[in-house]
Design a protein around this motif. Structure first.
Motif, PDB file in Angstrom:
ATOM      1  N   ALA A  95      44.314  41.623  53.737  1.00 36.57           N
ATOM      2  CA  ALA A  95      44.754  41.764  52.353  1.00 36.57           C
ATOM      3  C   ALA A  95      44.196  40.643  51.486  1.00 36.57           C
ATOM      4  CB  ALA A  95      46.283  41.778  52.279  1.00 36.57           C
ATOM      5  N   VAL A  96      43.935  40.993  50.239  1.00 30.69           N
ATOM      6  CA  VAL A  96      43.478  40.035  49.232  1.00 30.69           C
ATOM      7  C   VAL A  96      44.389  40.197  48.027  1.00 30.69           C
ATOM      8  CG1 VAL A  96      41.598  39.344  47.702  1.00 30.69           C
ATOM      9  CG2 VAL A  96      41.085  40.173  49.999  1.00 30.69           C
ATOM     10  N   ARG A  97      44.938  39.110  47.537  1.00 28.63           N
ATOM     11  CA  ARG A  97      45.807  39.166  46.355  1.00 28.63           C
ATOM     12  C   ARG A  97      45.082  38.554  45.171  1.00 28.63           C
ATOM     13  NH1 ARG A  97      52.219  38.849  45.862  1.00 28.63           N
ATOM     14  NH2 ARG A  97      52.404  38.472  43.623  1.00 28.63           N
ATOM     15  N   ILE A  98      45.038  39.295  44.078  1.00 29.22           N
ATOM     16  CA  ILE A  98      44.371  38.822  42.872  1.00 29.22           C
ATOM     17  C   ILE A  98      45.317  38.961  41.686  1.00 29.22           C
ATOM     18  CG2 ILE A  98      42.102  39.465  43.750  1.00 29.22           C
ATOM     19  CD1 ILE A  98      42.142  41.877  41.869  1.00 29.22           C
TER      20      ILE A  98
ATOM     21  N   ASP B 168      49.628  41.209  39.238  1.00 26.83           N
ATOM     22  CA  ASP B 168      49.027  40.903  40.530  1.00 26.83           C
ATOM     23  C   ASP B 168      48.787  42.189  41.310  1.00 26.83           C
ATOM     24  OD1 ASP B 168      49.330  38.286  39.795  1.00 26.83           O
ATOM     25  OD2 ASP B 168      50.309  37.661  41.652  1.00 26.83           O
ATOM     26  N   TYR B 169      47.700  42.183  42.098  1.00 25.96           N
ATOM     27  CA  TYR B 169      47.364  43.305  42.970  1.00 25.96           C
ATOM     28  C   TYR B 169      47.155  42.780  44.383  1.00 25.96           C
ATOM     29  CZ  TYR B 169      46.239  45.399  38.451  1.00 25.96           C
ATOM     30  OH  TYR B 169      46.294  45.839  37.150  1.00 25.96           O
TER      31      TYR B 169
ATOM     32  N   CYS C 190      38.562  37.733  42.669  1.00 26.81           N
ATOM     33  CA  CYS C 190      38.704  38.717  43.743  1.00 26.81           C
ATOM     34  C   CYS C 190      39.112  38.069  45.068  1.00 26.81           C
ATOM     35  CB  CYS C 190      37.403  39.497  43.915  1.00 26.81           C
ATOM     36  SG  CYS C 190      37.161  40.745  42.632  1.00 26.81           S
ATOM     37  N   TYR C 191      39.304  36.757  45.089  1.00 26.40           N
ATOM     38  CA  TYR C 191      39.693  36.104  46.351  1.00 26.40           C
ATOM     39  C   TYR C 191      40.791  35.071  46.129  1.00 26.40           C
ATOM     40  CZ  TYR C 191      34.808  37.490  47.070  1.00 26.40           C
ATOM     41  OH  TYR C 191      33.624  38.162  47.086  1.00 26.40           O
ATOM     42  N   ARG C 192      41.755  35.344  45.301  1.00 26.41           N
ATOM     43  CA  ARG C 192      42.762  34.322  45.027  1.00 26.41           C
ATOM     44  C   ARG C 192      43.522  33.917  46.293  1.00 26.41           C
ATOM     45  NH1 ARG C 192      46.045  33.695  39.614  1.00 26.41           N
ATOM     46  NH2 ARG C 192      43.916  33.142  39.123  1.00 26.41           N
TER      47      ARG C 192
ATOM     48  N   CYS D  85      37.776  45.584  41.299  1.00 23.76           N
ATOM     49  CA  CYS D  85      37.523  44.852  40.051  1.00 23.76           C
ATOM     50  C   CYS D  85      36.534  45.609  39.165  1.00 23.76           C
ATOM     51  CB  CYS D  85      37.020  43.446  40.357  1.00 23.76           C
ATOM     52  SG  CYS D  85      38.287  42.319  40.982  1.00 23.76           S
ATOM     53  N   HIS D  86      35.478  46.154  39.770  1.00 24.84           N
ATOM     54  CA  HIS D  86      34.527  46.969  39.013  1.00 24.84           C
ATOM     55  C   HIS D  86      35.223  48.185  38.409  1.00 24.84           C
ATOM     56  CE1 HIS D  86      30.462  45.295  39.776  1.00 24.84           C
ATOM     57  NE2 HIS D  86      30.979  44.852  40.908  1.00 24.84           N
ATOM     58  N   LEU D  87      36.004  48.874  39.230  1.00 26.90           N
ATOM     59  CA  LEU D  87      36.677  50.087  38.773  1.00 26.90           C
ATOM     60  C   LEU D  87      37.689  49.784  37.666  1.00 26.90           C
ATOM     61  CD1 LEU D  87      37.349  51.833  42.228  1.00 26.90           C
ATOM     62  CD2 LEU D  87      35.490  52.290  40.610  1.00 26.90           C
ATOM     63  N   MET D  88      38.340  48.644  37.767  1.00 28.17           N
ATOM     64  CA  MET D  88      39.327  48.269  36.759  1.00 28.17           C
ATOM     65  C   MET D  88      38.672  48.014  35.404  1.00 28.17           C
ATOM     66  SD  MET D  88      42.542  48.179  37.679  1.00 28.17           S
ATOM     67  CE  MET D  88      43.359  46.806  36.885  1.00 28.17           C
ATOM     68  N   ARG D  89      37.536  47.350  35.420  1.00 25.11           N
ATOM     69  CA  ARG D  89      36.837  47.094  34.154  1.00 25.11           C
ATOM     70  C   ARG D  89      36.428  48.409  33.492  1.00 25.11           C
ATOM     71  NH1 ARG D  89      34.569  42.972  37.564  1.00 25.11           N
ATOM     72  NH2 ARG D  89      35.371  40.915  36.945  1.00 25.11           N
TER      73      ARG D  89
END
Length: 241
Positions: free
Chosen positions: A81-84, A57-58, A90-92, A217-221
């Motif tokens: 804050a957004v937790r995924i 989780d982030y 990206c919006y959990r 999310c883009h950077l992680m991929r």
């Protein structure tokens, strides 16, 4: 506006004693004691940094503040804050916490953030706002853009409130962008434009956190495409000399 050196002197000799006087009643609150004990026993989760990047989780977060220098009394007035979990969404979960400042907020900051004096007056003090953020982000890796600024501000606020330091696992999306896109400006706006991410109203803590989460999310991929699969490996890449 006064030069920075005069602002420092003004804060040390005039505003700092007043600030400490105004927070003194809060130090007797039950919520203050609970937060103090929680931070005293807090230990960073080193194991989470060894897990696959797509399996943890982030908490991607952003702060709105009354200035850039917490060392001279600038304060946090909202946390978004957004937790995924991994890259699934990206919006959990979302958090938007407005925080009541101790010092008056100038008109320029109110215009920039869209906050009003009335809303700030009726919001939670820092100790309660930070507690909500701590509960929201528990068990996750924190992400900010740039993390150096946001974490410095949080630490300075905790110190000012006579609370223990806070050392979670943190990733810096600004450093990730510098590594992955060396030829592009690394502020949030140019990166959003480059990646075609929808731009929301800026300087709203939750909006900025949502946009940063999409960027992350883009950077992680791209990071995983480079063969980096854990936060520990990513930190080594970002901070290698």
């Amino acid at each position: 506006m006064l030069p920075v050196d005069l602002q420092i002197l003004k804060y040390i000799f005039f505003e700092k004693p007043i600030y400490h006087y105004k927070i003194k009643p809060y130090l007797k609150w039950k919520s203050y004691g609970n937060l103090q004990r929680q931070l005293q026993t807090y230990e960073p989760d080193f194991e989470i940094a060894k897990k696959n990047l797509n399996e943890v989780d982030y908490t991607i977060f952003d702060l709105e503040t009354t200035g850039f220098l917490p060392e001279i009394g600038h304060e946090i007035i909202s946390i978004g804050a957004v937790r995924i979990h991994g890259l699934d969404s990206c919006y959990r979960k979302k958090l938007h916490q407005v925080i009541r400042p101790i010092r008056p907020v100038n008109k320029q900051t109110l215009r920039l953030t869209g906050l009003t004096k009335e809303r700030l007056k009726n919001s939670s003090p820092f100790i309660e706002g930070f507690q909500n953020f701590l509960d929201f982000s528990e068990g996750s890796i924190l992400v900010a853009h740039p993390a150096k600024f946001d974490m410095r501000f949080l630490q300075a606020m905790l110190k000012r409130w006579k609370l223990p330091a806070y050392h979670p696992q943190v990733l810096d999306s600004h450093l990730m962008a510098q590594w992955l896109f060396p030829d592009i400006k690394h502020q949030l706006d140019p990166l959003l434009k480059h990646l075609g991410i929808e731009k929301r109203e800026r300087h709203h803590a939750l909006n900025d956190a949502i946009m940063t989460s999409e960027l992350f999310c883009h950077l992680m991929r791209l990071t995983m495409n480079e063969g980096i699969n854990t936060a520990e490996d990513l930190q080594n890449q970002l901070y290698k000399k």
